[in-house]
Motif scaffolding. Structure first.
Motif, PDB file in Angstrom:
ATOM      1  N   GLU A 144      57.833  51.342  -9.322  1.00  8.85           N
ATOM      2  CA  GLU A 144      56.845  50.313  -8.973  1.00  8.85           C
ATOM      3  C   GLU A 144      55.871  50.787  -7.901  1.00  8.85           C
ATOM      4  N   GLY A 145      55.404  52.032  -8.060  1.00 10.98           N
ATOM      5  CA  GLY A 145      54.349  52.541  -7.205  1.00 10.98           C
ATOM      6  C   GLY A 145      54.806  53.290  -5.981  1.00 10.98           C
ATOM      7  N   GLU A 146      56.104  53.399  -5.779  1.00 17.16           N
ATOM      8  CA  GLU A 146      56.623  54.041  -4.574  1.00 17.16           C
ATOM      9  C   GLU A 146      57.310  55.357  -4.913  1.00 17.16           C
ATOM     10  N   TYR A 147      57.069  56.370  -4.076  1.00 13.00           N
ATOM     11  CA  TYR A 147      57.735  57.663  -4.240  1.00 13.00           C
ATOM     12  C   TYR A 147      58.156  58.136  -2.863  1.00 13.00           C
ATOM     13  N   GLY A 148      59.453  58.164  -2.619  1.00 13.89           N
ATOM     14  CA  GLY A 148      59.940  58.483  -1.291  1.00 13.89           C
ATOM     15  C   GLY A 148      59.454  57.453  -0.293  1.00 13.89           C
ATOM     16  N   SER A 149      58.781  57.908   0.734  1.00 12.08           N
ATOM     17  CA  SER A 149      58.244  57.003   1.746  1.00 12.08           C
ATOM     18  C   SER A 149      56.794  56.630   1.495  1.00 12.08           C
ATOM     19  N   GLU A 150      56.237  57.114   0.378  1.00 13.01           N
ATOM     20  CA  GLU A 150      54.834  56.874   0.057  1.00 13.01           C
ATOM     21  C   GLU A 150      54.693  55.820  -1.036  1.00 13.01           C
ATOM     22  N   ARG A 151      53.614  55.064  -0.948  1.00 10.19           N
ATOM     23  CA  ARG A 151      53.310  54.073  -1.982  1.00 10.19           C
ATOM     24  C   ARG A 151      51.874  54.285  -2.442  1.00 10.19           C
ATOM     25  N   ILE A 152      51.689  54.420  -3.773  1.00 10.79           N
ATOM     26  CA  ILE A 152      50.335  54.611  -4.302  1.00 10.79           C
ATOM     27  C   ILE A 152      49.788  53.338  -4.944  1.00 10.79           C
ATOM     28  N   LEU A 153      50.659  52.419  -5.337  1.00 17.44           N
ATOM     29  CA  LEU A 153      50.246  51.137  -5.914  1.00 17.44           C
ATOM     30  C   LEU A 153      51.262  50.071  -5.524  1.00 17.44           C
ATOM     31  N   GLU A 154      50.805  48.827  -5.507  1.00 23.58           N
ATOM     32  CA  GLU A 154      51.725  47.718  -5.300  1.00 23.58           C
ATOM     33  C   GLU A 154      52.553  47.487  -6.566  1.00 23.58           C
ATOM     34  N   ALA A 155      53.729  46.929  -6.383  1.00 22.22           N
ATOM     35  CA  ALA A 155      54.644  46.727  -7.504  1.00 22.22           C
ATOM     36  C   ALA A 155      54.020  45.874  -8.600  1.00 22.22           C
ATOM     37  N   GLU A 156      53.325  44.813  -8.223  1.00 25.01           N
ATOM     38  CA  GLU A 156      52.733  43.929  -9.220  1.00 25.01           C
ATOM     39  C   GLU A 156      51.641  44.652 -10.010  1.00 25.01           C
ATOM     40  N   THR A 157      50.905  45.524  -9.353  1.00 33.52           N
ATOM     41  CA  THR A 157      49.866  46.301 -10.033  1.00 33.52           C
ATOM     42  C   THR A 157      50.480  47.213 -11.081  1.00 33.52           C
ATOM     43  N   VAL A 158      51.571  47.877 -10.723  1.00 33.30           N
ATOM     44  CA  VAL A 158      52.230  48.779 -11.673  1.00 33.30           C
ATOM     45  C   VAL A 158      52.742  47.997 -12.871  1.00 33.30           C
ATOM     46  N   ARG A 159      53.372  46.854 -12.608  1.00 36.30           N
ATOM     47  CA  ARG A 159      53.873  46.038 -13.732  1.00 36.30           C
ATOM     48  C   ARG A 159      52.727  45.613 -14.636  1.00 36.30           C
ATOM     49  N   GLU A 160      51.586  45.289 -14.039  1.00 34.95           N
ATOM     50  CA  GLU A 160      50.418  44.887 -14.825  1.00 34.95           C
ATOM     51  C   GLU A 160      49.900  46.049 -15.665  1.00 34.95           C
ATOM     52  N   MET A 161      49.896  47.255 -15.103  1.00 36.95           N
ATOM     53  CA  MET A 161      49.446  48.415 -15.862  1.00 36.95           C
ATOM     54  C   MET A 161      50.346  48.692 -17.051  1.00 36.95           C
ATOM     55  N   HIS A 162      51.616  48.379 -16.947  1.00 34.28           N
ATOM     56  CA  HIS A 162      52.574  48.652 -18.021  1.00 34.28           C
ATOM     57  C   HIS A 162      52.662  47.522 -19.035  1.00 34.28           C
ATOM     58  N   GLN A 163      52.047  46.394 -18.740  1.00 32.32           N
ATOM     59  CA  GLN A 163      52.084  45.252 -19.655  1.00 32.32           C
ATOM     60  C   GLN A 163      50.919  45.305 -20.628  1.00 32.32           C
ATOM     61  N   ARG A 164      51.114  44.703 -21.785  1.00 36.64           N
ATOM     62  CA  ARG A 164      50.053  44.695 -22.804  1.00 36.64           C
ATOM     63  C   ARG A 164      48.822  43.953 -22.299  1.00 36.64           C
ATOM     64  N   GLN A 165      47.676  44.576 -22.525  1.00 38.96           N
ATOM     65  CA  GLN A 165      46.393  43.987 -22.174  1.00 38.96           C
ATOM     66  C   GLN A 165      45.528  43.731 -23.408  1.00 38.96           C
ATOM     67  N   PHE A 166      45.884  44.343 -24.521  1.00 35.81           N
ATOM     68  CA  PHE A 166      45.131  44.139 -25.766  1.00 35.81           C
ATOM     69  C   PHE A 166      46.115  44.080 -26.918  1.00 35.81           C
ATOM     70  N   THR A 167      46.096  42.969 -27.648  1.00 31.58           N
ATOM     71  CA  THR A 167      46.946  42.770 -28.830  1.00 31.58           C
ATOM     72  C   THR A 167      46.110  43.003 -30.074  1.00 31.58           C
ATOM     73  N   LYS A 168      46.525  43.923 -30.911  1.00 34.18           N
ATOM     74  CA  LYS A 168      45.739  44.261 -32.099  1.00 34.18           C
ATOM     75  C   LYS A 168      45.948  43.265 -33.232  1.00 34.18           C
ATOM     76  N   SER A 169      47.101  42.613 -33.262  1.00 37.68           N
ATOM     77  CA  SER A 169      47.378  41.658 -34.331  1.00 37.68           C
ATOM     78  C   SER A 169      48.142  40.475 -33.758  1.00 37.68           C
ATOM     79  N   GLU A 170      47.482  39.333 -33.691  1.00 35.74           N
ATOM     80  CA  GLU A 170      48.151  38.116 -33.215  1.00 35.74           C
ATOM     81  C   GLU A 170      49.262  37.702 -34.167  1.00 35.74           C
ATOM     82  N   ALA A 171      49.100  38.021 -35.458  1.00 37.55           N
ATOM     83  CA  ALA A 171      50.105  37.639 -36.452  1.00 37.55           C
ATOM     84  C   ALA A 171      51.354  38.502 -36.361  1.00 37.55           C
TER      85      ALA A 171
END
Length: 658
Positions: free
Chosen positions: A305-332
């Motif tokens: 969720e954006g953290e590596y060791g003591s460093e953070r490059i993204l917030e956890a919610e941002t990472v989850r959003e990046m991994h979630q679907r943003q475009f559905t090709k077929s609603e059916a």
């Protein structure tokens, strides 16, 4: 870019079809769906523990040894991470054959192509987090001080959301991506402005992969940050993650050059080494070079969720959003893979998988994250054979550690035969050029011909792929027989199939083309044209000999002019076809630096078209004034008609942009 040997195969196949006109779709046998899986691929019946490093290493060693031999790859590297740790990082084969330098997953530097786009989108989301960027804002509003603009050809503007999901509606182009001359590497805005693709459909309508779209997003970030893109990424991603051996620099820094993996092609039983590709599309286009272990650290950051060791490059919610679907090709069919934010959905065996793959002329890579399993897989190869190998590895890995739980469909249901017949035809990827001869690449290599068997199975064939067989799971949804892929069709209001999607290939949409744009018609017209033109040249040369032998009146000046005109037209069309076929075979080189032959072909096509119009006029005079015999006039007319059809098909291929 498509592998040279596939294009060579395609060109040879096209030439053969021009002379014999068989259907490409029927040329490849249907594979035996009951065949036993290869020994290196686990049958998806029982889950194996990934935490057993000894067992995982032994399985991977066997799998990769098979792949290097099967796909003619000199070297490869694999990194597997799970539960916050690197399970294994191993190199296979050779990074350099001449010195027998082995691949080292910790040291060898590979080109990863478009897999590096995940870095770009991570950086863009950092800009969203700190308020510099808004995902749903018109990107033109960020380009007020740039030479780059997006034309307002549609009412709806293009946003970062469209660019991240490859739904902006751009045509596909290759020009401006690579070069033979390092001096042609120019500032980002100059390249993007000079090689802007056309907008060919409204944004948000369909997914069609775009290299330009991601490059544009990186440029927007740089413009809004008043900073260099590579410096931003170095500071905010590579340094925090300890990716010290990752760079966009061309050429490689001196400290990394001795560790560079050489790219190879395999021809006539031998490996041929190639110099590195020089990328002119901005850094986020394809110039990322890195070590496999560095990519492992990038995977760990995203899985944690954006953290590596003591460093953070993204917030956890941002990472989850990046991994979630943003475009559905077929609603059916919501289970069909779509697009996350910069990440491609690659779900298999009902497992959530997101990632990306990358292609350069010689290097093939793939990064896959299993967020719900806290697991990641990265693989890279230094030869084109890695293209199919990486997806085979992804499927084998998923089958072994997260096996399928449901039972595959085997027999078509009642009424399947009629429904299958309604789906037959050619379906072409929307990822094609609409404004240049590069369109021929998409038309010939990204078109699926869908057929149907009497039993109700669907078949699909495409240049460079074996014929596949599909069984109906439910209406409009077909499962690969003996495989793991799925086909999904979209229908219009009248119930006619208009589009096709592949589950295993998320960033693409295939549009059903009208009959006159099918590969069958293309082959028939071009094949008929070649035969007709050759017949004219034969008569052109043999006519005077025939008259001397059999006697007869000499043709008038107008008759000779008409014959010479059609002879020159025939010769020109044959020359144009050969020139563009050779350009297709050598596509990578032509994209980097157009040859004199290609430039000549671009001129000859217009002369041939003008001559064809003249031949139409001459045909009218021939019938009005009674030139030659009736059969000779008929032959002249047929060849002229075929020349017109020939020009029409070349225009559909983009070779003759009318």
């Amino acid at each position: 870019m498509f592998e040279r040997r596939i294009r060579l195969l395609g060109a040879v196949a096209l030439v053969v079809t021009l002379l014999s006109a068989p259907l490409v779709a029927t040329a490849t046998p249907v594979p035996d769906s009951t065949a036993t899986p290869p020994a290196h691929v686990s049958t998806p019946t029982e889950q194996v523990a990934l935490t057993n490093q000894t067992e995982t290493g032994a399985w991977l060693d066997e799998t990769m040894a098979h792949q290097l031999e099967e796909y003619n790859v000199p070297g490869a590297a694999v990194v597997i991470v799970s539960d916050g740790e690197v399970v294994l990082a191993k190199g296979y084969g050779y990074a350099a054959l001449d010195s027998q330098r082995p691949v080292d997953a910790n040291e060898t530097v590979f080109s990863v192509g478009s897999t590096g786009k995940l870095v770009t989108w991570t950086a863009v989301m950092q800009g969203v987090e700190d308020g510099r960027l808004e995902r749903d804002r018109d990107v033109n509003e960020y380009l007020t001080d740039s030479a780059v603009t997006v034309p307002d050809t549609d009412d709806e503007p293009i946003t970062l959301n469209h660019l991240a999901t490859h739904s902006a509606g751009f045509e596909d182009i290759f020009r401006g991506m690579v070069t033979d001359d390092p001096d042609e590497i120019r500032p980002m805005d100059e390249i993007l402005a000079a090689h802007r693709p056309a907008r060919v459909r409204p944004p948000g309508q369909f997914v069609a992969y775009s290299n330009y779209g991601t490059a544009l997003a990186g440029h927007v970030l740089a413009e809004q940050s008043n900073a260099n893109f590579t410096e931003l990424v170095d500071e905010r991603i590579f340094t925090p993650l300890g990716m010290a051996d990752t760079t966009y620099a061309q050429p490689l820094p001196a400290r990394l050059e001795p560790r560079r993996a050489i790219g190879y092609t395999h021809q006539n039983g031998e490996y041929q080494a190639h110099d590195p590709v020089i990328w002119t599309l901005p850094p986020e286009g394809g110039s990322l070079r890195t070590t496999p272990i560095d990519m492992g650290q990038f995977m760990l950051a995203h899985l944690n969720e954006g953290e590596y060791g003591s460093e953070r490059i993204l917030e956890a919610e941002t990472v989850r959003e990046m991994h979630q679907r943003q475009f559905t090709k077929s609603e059916a069919v919501p289970e069909l893979n779509g697009m996350a934010y910069g990440f491609i959905e690659m779900d298999r065996n009902d497992e959530t998988i997101v990632g990306h793959w990358g292609d350069t002329p010689r290097f093939k890579s793939l990064l896959a994250l299993y967020p719900e399993r806290d697991t990641g897989l990265f693989v890279v190869y230094n030869s084109p054979g890695g293209g199919p190998a990486r997806f085979e590895l992804l499927q084998a890995f998923t089958d072994r550690y997260y096996p399928r739980s449901d039972t595959p469909v085997v027999e078509p249901p009642d009424g399947a035969a009629e429904r299958a017949r309604d789906l037959t035809g050619d379906y072409r990827s929307l990822t094609v050029s609409a404004s240049s001869w590069e369109r021929v690449l998409g038309v010939m290599t990204r078109t699926y011909t869908v057929g149907a068997t009497e039993e109700g199975y669907l078949t699909t064939s495409r240049l460079g792929e074996p014929t596949r067989r599909w069984v109906e799971r439910r209406q409009g949804v077909y499962e690969e027989v003996g495989g793991s892929d799925t086909l999904v069709f979209r229908f219009d209001e009248d119930g006619r199939a208009t589009h096709m999607f592949r589950h295993a290939f998320g960033p693409a949409t295939y549009e059903r083309v009208p009959w006159y744009e099918s590969l069958t018609v293309l082959q028939a017209v071009l094949g008929g044209g070649v035969v007709a033109f050759l017949s004219v040249l034969l008569l052109w040369v043999g006519g005077p000999v025939w008259r001397r032998w059999r006697g007869g009146d000499l043709p008038t000046g107008r008759e000779r002019a008409a014959r010479w005109l059609l002879g020159v037209v025939s010769l020109l069309w044959l020359a144009v076809l050969v020139i563009f076929l050779l350009a297709w075979i050598n596509f990578d080189a032509e994209a980097a630096s157009p040859s004199f032959a290609l430039q000549t072909g671009k001129v000859l096509r217009w002369i041939a078209l003008a001559g064809t119009v003249g031949a139409v006029v001459a045909t009218g005079f021939a019938w009005r004034d009674g030139f030659w015999t009736r059969w000779a006039r008929l032959h002249f007319s047929v060849v002229t008609a075929l020349a017109l059809l020939f020009a029409w098909q070349l225009s559909l291929l983009g070779i003759l942009p009318l």
